[in-house]
Design an enzyme around this catalytic site. Structure first.
Site, short mmCIF file in Angstrom:
data_model
loop_
_atom_site.label_atom_id
_atom_site.label_comp_id
_atom_site.label_asym_id
_atom_site.label_seq_id
_atom_site.Cartn_x
_atom_site.Cartn_y
_atom_site.Cartn_z
N GLU A 1 0.84 -1.20 0.00
CA GLU A 1 0.00 0.00 0.00
C GLU A 1 0.88 1.25 0.00
O GLU A 1 0.65 2.20 -0.75
CB GLU A 1 -0.90 0.03 1.25
CG GLU A 1 -1.78 -1.20 1.46
CD GLU A 1 -1.10 -2.28 2.31
OE1 GLU A 1 0.06 -2.63 2.03
OE2 GLU A 1 -1.76 -2.77 3.25
N CYS B 1 -2.20 -2.93 7.36
CA CYS B 1 -1.76 -3.04 8.75
C CYS B 1 -2.01 -1.75 9.51
O CYS B 1 -2.11 -0.66 8.92
CB CYS B 1 -0.30 -3.45 8.82
SG CYS B 1 0.84 -2.19 8.25
N CYS C 1 0.08 1.07 7.43
CA CYS C 1 -0.44 1.44 6.11
C CYS C 1 -1.75 2.21 6.23
O CYS C 1 -2.05 3.05 5.39
CB CYS C 1 -0.64 0.18 5.26
SG CYS C 1 0.92 -0.55 4.80
N ALA D 1 8.01 -39.08 -6.17
CA ALA D 1 8.02 -39.44 -7.60
C ALA D 1 7.61 -40.90 -7.68
O ALA D 1 8.28 -41.77 -7.13
CB ALA D 1 9.42 -39.25 -8.18
N GLU E 1 11.88 -34.70 0.97
CA GLU E 1 12.10 -35.73 -0.05
C GLU E 1 12.49 -37.00 0.69
O GLU E 1 13.58 -37.07 1.26
CB GLU E 1 13.22 -35.32 -1.00
CG GLU E 1 12.93 -34.02 -1.72
CD GLU E 1 13.97 -33.73 -2.81
OE1 GLU E 1 13.99 -34.46 -3.82
OE2 GLU E 1 14.75 -32.79 -2.64
N GLY F 1 11.04 -41.39 1.81
CA GLY F 1 10.25 -42.56 1.48
C GLY F 1 8.94 -42.58 2.26
O GLY F 1 8.57 -41.62 2.94
C1 AOF Z 1 4.28 -7.01 4.71
N1 AOF Z 1 4.00 -6.46 3.50
O1 AOF Z 1 2.66 -5.43 2.02
C2 AOF Z 1 1.80 -5.98 4.16
C3 AOF Z 1 2.07 -6.56 5.44
O2 AOF Z 1 7.25 -5.51 10.33
P1 AOF Z 1 6.39 -4.94 9.25
O3 AOF Z 1 6.11 -3.47 9.42
O4 AOF Z 1 6.91 -5.24 7.85
O5 AOF Z 1 4.93 -5.62 9.37
C4 AOF Z 1 4.74 -6.94 8.98
C5 AOF Z 1 3.27 -7.30 9.11
O6 AOF Z 1 2.46 -6.37 8.40
C6 AOF Z 1 2.93 -8.65 8.50
O7 AOF Z 1 3.06 -9.68 9.44
C7 AOF Z 1 1.48 -8.49 8.10
O8 AOF Z 1 0.64 -8.81 9.19
C8 AOF Z 1 1.32 -6.99 7.83
N2 AOF Z 1 1.12 -6.64 6.40
N3 AOF Z 1 3.33 -7.06 5.65
O9 AOF Z 1 5.40 -7.46 4.95
C9 AOF Z 1 2.81 -5.95 3.16
N4 AOF Z 1 0.61 -5.46 3.85
ZN ZN Z 2 1.23 -2.38 6.06
#
Ligand code: AOF
Ligand code: ZN
Length: 336
Positions: free
Chosen positions: A55, A79, A88, A156, A267, A269
C-alpha cells in the site's frame, strides 16, 4: 462493481507474486489505486522482507490529492501497527481514499486495519476472491498462525503409487526433465528434509544451503554425499524429544522455525511421509507420476503410515495444479 472488484483484486494477486519467496515470513501483497473517476493511478507491491508494504509503495508514487475520493485495492487487510514499517492505514487516510477493497483479513493478531479504516469513515469491502487470496498467502498464514514452517512433501511414483521395487531400486522412475524440475523447486525452499532411510538407501547429494536429516539412532555414514555441501542439521534422539519411541516431528519443525526456516521441502520414502501425514504436518504434496506400472504389491509406496480398513478414512486432498514434464505429470495437492 463485483466484476470490477474482482478484476482489480486479480491485478493485486499478480503484483503480489512479484515478491514471491522474497518476503517470508511476511506475506506477499499487491496494491492497485484508482482515482475518483475510476482510473488506475498507481500500483505497488511488497518487494522484500522488512521493506515498505504494498500500500505504501503504491501511495508514495502519488501526489497528495491524486487519489482523493478514490479506491484502494489490496489482497491483505492493511496493517495498523508499527512493525519494521509504519502503519499502512495512516498513509491510506493521508491520501483521503474513499473506499478500500480487501482480499482477506490479516491473521496477524497485531493488525486491526479494517476497524481503524471504518472508524475513520472509509467504506471497506473485505473478502473479494477470499479463497484465492488465502491460497496466495498460504505460507504466511501457516507461519503466522501455527509458528511452524510450511511443509511440501515431494514424491516421484509409478502410475500405481510406488517409489521403488521391494529391493529399493528407484533409479529412475521419472524422466530427466522431471528430475531437473525438482532441482529448480528446491531453490524455492529454506530447507530440504530427508530421512536416514533415504540417505542410506540412495546416498543422494541434495544440493542446498540448508538440509535437515532425521536420524534417530545416528545411523548415517559420515562419508554420505549429503554432507559434502551446505549446512546440515541432523535430528537425533540426543537432541530431539521422542514421541511413541520416534523423533517428535513437530518439535523438529518447531526447532527449524525458530532457526528462521519458513518453508521445508521433504524428499523421503513412505515411512517419514506417512508419519508426517499422520501428525498433520504436511501442507502440500507434489507428486510426479511416471507412466509406468510396477504391478507388484511388495514395491514400496509413497505413503506408508497407516493400517486403514475403510476408504472413508483415507486422507482427502485437493489438486490445485497439474502440469506435464516430458512424459511425466506433476500434481500439486493441498492436504485438507
Ligand atoms: C508485509 N508487506 O505489504 C503488508 C504486510 O514488520 P512490518 O512493518 O513489515 O509488518 C509486517 C506485518 O504487516 C505482516 O506480518 C502483516 O501482518 C502486515 N502486512 N506485511 O510485509 C505488506 N501489507
Ligand atoms: Zn502495512
Amino acid at each position: 462493481m463485483k466484476n470490477l472488484d474482482e478484476k482489480y483484486m486479480k491485478e493485486c494477486f499478480k503484483l503480489a507474486l512479484k515478491g514471491q519467496n522474497k518476503t517470508t515470513p511476511n506475506p506477499i501483497v499487491g496494491c492497485v489505486v484508482l482515482n475518483k473517476n475510476g482510473k488506475v493511478v498507481s500500483k505497488g507491491y511488497h518487494k522484500r522482507y522488512g521493506e515498505y508494504h504494498a500500500e505504501r509503495n503504491a501511495l508514495l508514487k502519488l501526489k497528495n490529492n491524486e487519489a482523493e475520493g478514490g479506491t484502494l485495492y489490496v489482497n491483505l487487510e492493511p496493517c495498523s501497527h508499527y512493525g519494521k514499517t509504519p502503519p499502512c492505514v495512516d498513509i491510506i487516510l493521508e491520501h483521503k481514499i474513499k473506499r478500500v477493497v480487501i482480499g482477506m483479513r490479516d491473521v496477524n493478531p497485531e493488525v486491526n486495519g479494517i476497524k481503524k479504516l471504518e472508524e475513520a469513515g472509509i467504506e471497506v469491502t473485505c473478502g473479494v476472491l477470499k479463497e484465492e487470496a488465502e491460497h496466495l498467502n498460504r505460507v504466511f498464514i501457516k507461519n503466522m498462525t501455527k509458528k511452524l514452517p510450511y511443509v511440501v512433501l515431494k514424491t516421484a511414483t509409478t502410475m500405481d503409487g510406488k517409489i521403488s521395487t521391494k529391493t529399493g531400486d528407484s533409479k529412475w522412475i521419472t524422466s530427466e526433465v522431471a528430475r531437473a524440475e525438482v532441482y529448480k523447486m528446491r531453490k524455492d525452499f529454506d530447507c530440504i528434509m530427508t530421512s536416514s532411510n533415504t540417505v542410506i538407501a540412495d546416498n543422494p547429494s541434495m544440493v542446498h544451503k540448508f538440509k535437515c536429516i532425521l536420524d534417530k539412532n545416528s545411523r548415517i555414514p559420515k562419508n554420505s554425499k549429503i554432507f559434502e555441501q551446505g549446512e546440515i542439521y541432523v535430528a537425533t534422539k540426543d537432541n530431539t524429544p521422542l514421541k511413541d519411541g520416534y523423533l517428535d516431528l513437530k518439535s523438529v519443525l518447531e526447532n527449524l522455525f525458530n532457526r528462521g526456516i519458513y518453508t521445508v521441502f521433504v524428499e523421503c520414502g513412505g515411512t517419514l511421509a506417512g508419519a508426517l501425514l499422520k501428525e498433520n504436518l504436511i501442507d502440500e504434496v507434489y507428486q510426479f507420476i511416471a507412466p509406468k506400472i510396477l504391478n507388484d504389491n511388495s514395491g514400496k509406496s509413497c505413503f506408508n503410515g497407516n493400517n486403514i480398513l475403510k476408504i472413508s478414512e483415507a486422507r482427502p486432498l485437493k489438486i490445485y495444479s497439474t502440469k506435464m514434464f516430458g512424459d511425466d505429470i506433476l500434481l500439486k495437492y493441498k492436504v485438507l
